[in-house]
Design a protein around this motif. Structure first.
Motif, PDB file in Angstrom:
ATOM      1  N   ARG A  98       1.295   7.000  -6.853  1.00 14.13           N
ATOM      2  CA  ARG A  98       0.588   8.378  -7.375  1.00 14.13           C
ATOM      3  C   ARG A  98       0.153   9.202  -6.812  1.00 14.13           C
ATOM      4  O   ARG A  98       0.631  10.243  -7.655  1.00 14.13           O
ATOM      5  CB  ARG A  98      -1.180   7.754  -6.418  1.00 14.13           C
ATOM      6  N   GLU A  99       1.309   9.047  -5.473  1.00 19.64           N
ATOM      7  CA  GLU A  99       1.447  11.222  -4.996  1.00 19.64           C
ATOM      8  C   GLU A  99       3.062  11.240  -5.664  1.00 19.64           C
ATOM      9  O   GLU A  99       3.338  12.477  -5.606  1.00 19.64           O
ATOM     10  CB  GLU A  99       1.862  11.093  -3.540  1.00 19.64           C
ATOM     11  N   GLN A 145       0.636   4.166  -3.024  1.00 24.79           N
ATOM     12  CA  GLN A 145       0.890   5.756  -3.116  1.00 24.79           C
ATOM     13  C   GLN A 145       1.962   6.612  -3.020  1.00 24.79           C
ATOM     14  O   GLN A 145       2.013   7.796  -3.531  1.00 24.79           O
ATOM     15  CB  GLN A 145       0.608   5.768  -1.126  1.00 24.79           C
ATOM     16  N   TRP A 146       2.847   6.245  -2.480  1.00 21.70           N
ATOM     17  CA  TRP A 146       4.574   6.664  -3.392  1.00 21.70           C
ATOM     18  C   TRP A 146       3.822   6.914  -4.787  1.00 21.70           C
ATOM     19  O   TRP A 146       4.423   7.685  -5.471  1.00 21.70           O
ATOM     20  CB  TRP A 146       5.609   5.138  -3.075  1.00 21.70           C
ATOM     21  N   PRO A 196      -7.604   2.168  -4.942  1.00 26.59           N
ATOM     22  CA  PRO A 196      -6.815   2.921  -5.361  1.00 26.59           C
ATOM     23  C   PRO A 196      -5.250   2.409  -5.423  1.00 26.59           C
ATOM     24  O   PRO A 196      -4.426   3.460  -6.537  1.00 26.59           O
ATOM     25  CB  PRO A 196      -6.701   4.119  -3.779  1.00 26.59           C
ATOM     26  N   ASP A 197      -4.801   1.190  -5.189  1.00 33.05           N
ATOM     27  CA  ASP A 197      -3.279   0.589  -4.902  1.00 33.05           C
ATOM     28  C   ASP A 197      -3.238  -0.498  -6.587  1.00 33.05           C
ATOM     29  O   ASP A 197      -2.400  -0.848  -7.351  1.00 33.05           O
ATOM     30  CB  ASP A 197      -3.638  -0.226  -4.087  1.00 33.05           C
ATOM     31  N   GLY A 234       0.797  -1.443   0.144  1.00 39.14           N
ATOM     32  CA  GLY A 234       0.111   0.086  -0.099  1.00 39.14           C
ATOM     33  C   GLY A 234       0.488   1.183  -0.158  1.00 39.14           C
ATOM     34  O   GLY A 234       0.354   2.079  -0.564  1.00 39.14           O
ATOM     35  N   ASP A 235       1.880   1.076   1.043  1.00 35.48           N
ATOM     36  CA  ASP A 235       2.881   2.580   1.012  1.00 35.48           C
ATOM     37  C   ASP A 235       3.247   2.470  -0.709  1.00 35.48           C
ATOM     38  O   ASP A 235       3.669   3.800  -0.715  1.00 35.48           O
ATOM     39  CB  ASP A 235       3.757   2.759   1.467  1.00 35.48           C
TER      40      ASP A 235
END
Length: 163
Positions: A107-108, A104-105, A125-126, A100-101
């Protein structure tokens, strides 16, 4: 262009479904970004079945391709139209939180970058496919394909060098 929420479901649901191909025609894309690098226009194409990159004489496809079994080589070295083409791929499986981290990295970390394209597929979202041109490295790009079902992330790196 990045962080695109896609309405189309993704066709590949695990790394084992990805196939690698060079020289296929351009496939229908959900999103496209063009970036200049090393004197070439690099076209990043986000497919419902993963990605395609077109740069000069090279058309690289890493996707779930109808009629082709999943096969993703660790490395490919070819001479294509006067360019040396080098491709590498790896598949990593992560514990849930780390997966998940990392998603997220992606995406962001790619958000708002003009040299990147990041698609977020419905359902999670992953569920991310991301591409970025490494403009400081001549002609090179990286891609990531994140699969929440298996917590796998496929990472590819490609470099073109003029001969």
């Amino acid at each position: 262009m990045s962080g695109i929420r896609l309405a189309a479901p993704y066709l590949d649901t695990g790394a084992d479904q990805l196939s690698f191909a060079l020289g296929l025609p351009a496939r229908e894309a959900l999103a496209v970004a063009e970036v200049r690098a090393g004197g070439l226009t690099v076209q990043l194409r986000l497919l419902g079945a993963s990605h395609q990159v077109i740069a000069g004489p090279v058309c690289e496809t890493v996707a779930c391709l109808p009629g082709r079994p999943g096969w993703l080589p660790e490395a490919v070295n070819e001479e294509i139209g006067g360019w040396k083409y080098r491709f590498t791929a790896r598949i990593d499986t992560y514990p849930p939180q780390e997966f998940g981290d990392r998603a997220q990295w992606l995406r962001e970390g790619l958000d708002g970058r003009p040299d990147a394209l990041c698609g977020i597929f419905p359902g999670s979202p992953d569920a991310v496919t991301a591409l970025v041109v490494e403009s400081d490295a001549g002609v090179a790009w990286r891609t990531w394909h994140a699969y929440p079902q298996t917590r796998q992330i496929v990472t590819t790196h490609t470099r073109l060098e003029a001969r």
